[in-house]
Every structure is written in structure tokens, then in C-alpha cells.
Design an enzyme around this catalytic site. Structure first.
Site, PDB file in Angstrom:
ATOM      1  N   HIS A 128     -32.599 -36.591  71.304  1.00 60.55           N
ATOM      2  CA  HIS A 128     -32.325 -35.221  71.742  1.00 60.55           C
ATOM      3  C   HIS A 128     -31.964 -35.133  73.218  1.00 60.55           C
ATOM      4  O   HIS A 128     -31.526 -34.082  73.683  1.00 60.55           O
ATOM      5  CB  HIS A 128     -33.544 -34.330  71.474  1.00 60.55           C
ATOM      6  CG  HIS A 128     -33.870 -34.191  70.023  1.00 60.55           C
ATOM      7  ND1 HIS A 128     -33.040 -33.578  69.126  1.00 60.55           N
ATOM      8  CD2 HIS A 128     -34.960 -34.590  69.315  1.00 60.55           C
ATOM      9  CE1 HIS A 128     -33.588 -33.599  67.929  1.00 60.55           C
ATOM     10  NE2 HIS A 128     -34.745 -34.216  68.011  1.00 60.55           N
TER      11      HIS A 128
ATOM     12  N   GLU B 275     -40.575 -35.937  58.832  1.00 58.86           N
ATOM     13  CA  GLU B 275     -40.202 -34.607  59.289  1.00 58.86           C
ATOM     14  C   GLU B 275     -39.343 -33.849  58.278  1.00 58.86           C
ATOM     15  O   GLU B 275     -38.631 -32.913  58.637  1.00 58.86           O
ATOM     16  CB  GLU B 275     -39.481 -34.702  60.634  1.00 58.86           C
ATOM     17  CG  GLU B 275     -38.402 -35.759  60.708  1.00 58.86           C
ATOM     18  CD  GLU B 275     -37.901 -36.003  62.117  1.00 58.86           C
ATOM     19  OE1 GLU B 275     -38.071 -35.135  62.991  1.00 58.86           O
ATOM     20  OE2 GLU B 275     -37.315 -37.081  62.352  1.00 58.86           O
TER      21      GLU B 275
ATOM     22  N   ASP C  38     -38.950 -30.048  62.642  1.00 60.75           N
ATOM     23  CA  ASP C  38     -37.996 -30.318  61.578  1.00 60.75           C
ATOM     24  C   ASP C  38     -38.623 -30.116  60.201  1.00 60.75           C
ATOM     25  O   ASP C  38     -37.934 -29.719  59.256  1.00 60.75           O
ATOM     26  CB  ASP C  38     -37.442 -31.740  61.700  1.00 60.75           C
ATOM     27  CG  ASP C  38     -36.277 -31.827  62.676  1.00 60.75           C
ATOM     28  OD1 ASP C  38     -35.573 -30.828  62.843  1.00 60.75           O
ATOM     29  OD2 ASP C  38     -36.078 -32.893  63.274  1.00 60.75           O
TER      30      ASP C  38
END
Length: 257
Positions: free
Chosen positions: A46, A152, A178
Site C-alpha cells: 500500500h 483477509e 479487507d
């Protein structure tokens, strides 16, 4: 390859507390080490950390005595190998949903027959080829490297029994953001169905004698620890935001006084 003190701490049943960094800064790594954190998550999924910057941040981790864990861009073998070649002590691999994907992750990290990790001489983990002989390096790397896989998605929780049966995985990390999205409650891990799923997953991980992990904030740290999670990290913006709010509130109070 030096001992992985974070892995040793988890093996003793102690919590290991870390902080996530999403942008390049060896200086911040050094500060987190001096502040007392056990480890730092270098987020290449990310964040904006590139290979050369990751290597410098891993060097800073070694210098200050904090364990470096990298989250690769994807769970591909090539992305996992790329961060390991920069000299991090372990990986937190995103979006693992099946036993087959978990076994592939182990093969991407460990050396040996059937492994998918390239054994390259002259890389930083190998002390640039100036340290131990290659067989000794491979054995040490297999022993010291830490593997955390992120569960996730709803599919991962449906397959949790086969996931926790995979040998070589050190941490089973529940990714609440997530997961909440996967279950139809994006951004709301406190939604009752998501919260129940998280509790059930952590319970299964612990019942199997494995290590569970989750992120935490000031507000949720006690709850996460009470669940039995020992691999825990927070995010740098949360730390800065909390400290800034306290400082500015005190400044306002001082003016009023």
C-alpha cells in the site's frame, strides 16, 4: 544471518509490538527502534517504498536492533523473493486464501528441494557473498526468516483449517479491513458478522497452537491482546495523530489557563 529476536519472542509466548511504515524513511525506522518497538512493517503493498529504499530501511532496522518485516506488493513468488533479497527478516504476505497458496508462500521464502526462492550469491542477506558459505547461509535463512500470511477474505476463513495445518507459517494475521469488505461491511470490522468471524478465526488459530496477529490502535490494543493475538502492529499516522491531538489539546488548555 543474525538471530530473529522477534521470532524468538513469539516462540516464548510473548507479544511482539510493531509499527507500519508506508513511505521511505530509514530515519523513522531508527526512531521506532529507539522508541522501543520490537519490529517494523515495511509496507510495499500500500505504500511507496521501492526496492532500493527497502534495502536502506532494512539496514536501519539492523543498525538499531529492530526486526524488519516487509509486506510485498503481491503474494507472487517473485514479489516475495524481491523483498527478501533486500535483507528483511521476514514477510507478511497479503491475500492468502487456500492451503495451496500458503504452501507456495513457504516455498517462496525457504531454500531447499522444491523451493521457489532463488538462491543468489552476493546479495545483502548473504553479506554480499563475504560471509558464511552458501550452505550455512541457506540453513540460517530458513531458521531465522519469519512468515506471516494475511487472512483477509471470507474464503480464507472458510479454509482456515487447511491454512493452519500448513507447516512453516509462523503467524496467521487477520486483516480486518479487507475482511469487512469481503463480508459486505466495507470499513466496519465491528459489524457483528465480521466481529464474530474474527473471533472464531482467532480461536481456531490459537486452539491449533499457532500464533495469531492483528493490527491495533490505542483504542483496540487491550482488546486485541485479550483475544490472544501476539503479533500486533499499529500505524505511524495513528501514533502521530494521537500525539498531535494531545499536544494541541494541552496547548489549548494552557492558553485557557
Amino acid at each position: 544471518m543474525k538471530p530473529n529476536r522477534m521470532k524468538e519472542k513469539l516462540a516464548r509466548g510473548e507479544p511482539a509490538l510493531g509499527c507500519s511504515l508506508m513511505f521511505p524513511s530509514p530515519q523513522l525506522v531508527e526512531m521506532l527502534g529507539y522508541a522501543g518497538f520490537d519490529w517494523v512493517l515495511l509496507d510495499c503493498e500500500h505504500g511507496s517504498i521501492g526496492p532500493a529504499e527497502l534495502e536502506l530501511m532494512a539496514m536501519a532496522c539492523d543498525a538499531v536492533g529492530i526486526t524488519s518485516i516487509a509486506r510485498p506488493k503481491t503474494n507472487s513468488v517473485s514479489d516475495i523473493g524481491a523483498v527478501l533479497d533486500r535483507g528483511v527478516m521476514g514477510v507478511q504476505v497479503p491475500h492468502i486464501n487456500t492451503g495451496e497458496e500458503a504452501r507456495r508462500t513457504v516455498a517462496a521464502v525457504k531454500f531447499g528441494p522444491g523451493a521457489q526462492r532463488g538462491l543468489a550469491a552476493g546479495t545483502r542477506p548473504d553479506h554480499w557473498g563475504l560471509g558464511a558459505r552458501m550452505p550455512e547461509f541457506a540453513n540460517a535463512a530458513n531458521k531465522q526468516s519469519l512468515i506471516s500470511i494475511q487472512l483477509e477474505h471470507e474464503l480464507a476463513l472458510a479454509n482456515i483449517a487447511e491454512l493452519i495445518a500448513v507447516e512453516g507459517i509462523d503467524v496467521f494475521f487477520i486483516g480486518p479491513s479487507d475482511l469487512s469488505q469481503s463480508m459486505g461491511f466495507p470499513g466496519n470490522p465491528k459489524a457483528p458478522p465480521v466481529a464474530r468471524a474474527i473471533d472464531a478465526a482467532v480461536g481456531q488459530i490459537l486452539a491449533a497452537g499457532r500464533t495469531a496477529g492483528m493490527p491495533a490502535s490505542f483504542e483496540t490494543l487491550a482488546e486485541v491482546k485479550a483475544k490472544g493475538c501476539r503479533y500486533i502492529y499499529t500505524h505511524l499516522p495513528r501514533l502521530l495523530g494521537r500525539a498531535a491531538s494531545a499536544f494541541l489539546a494541552e496547548a489549548g488548555a494552557a492558553v485557557e489557563r
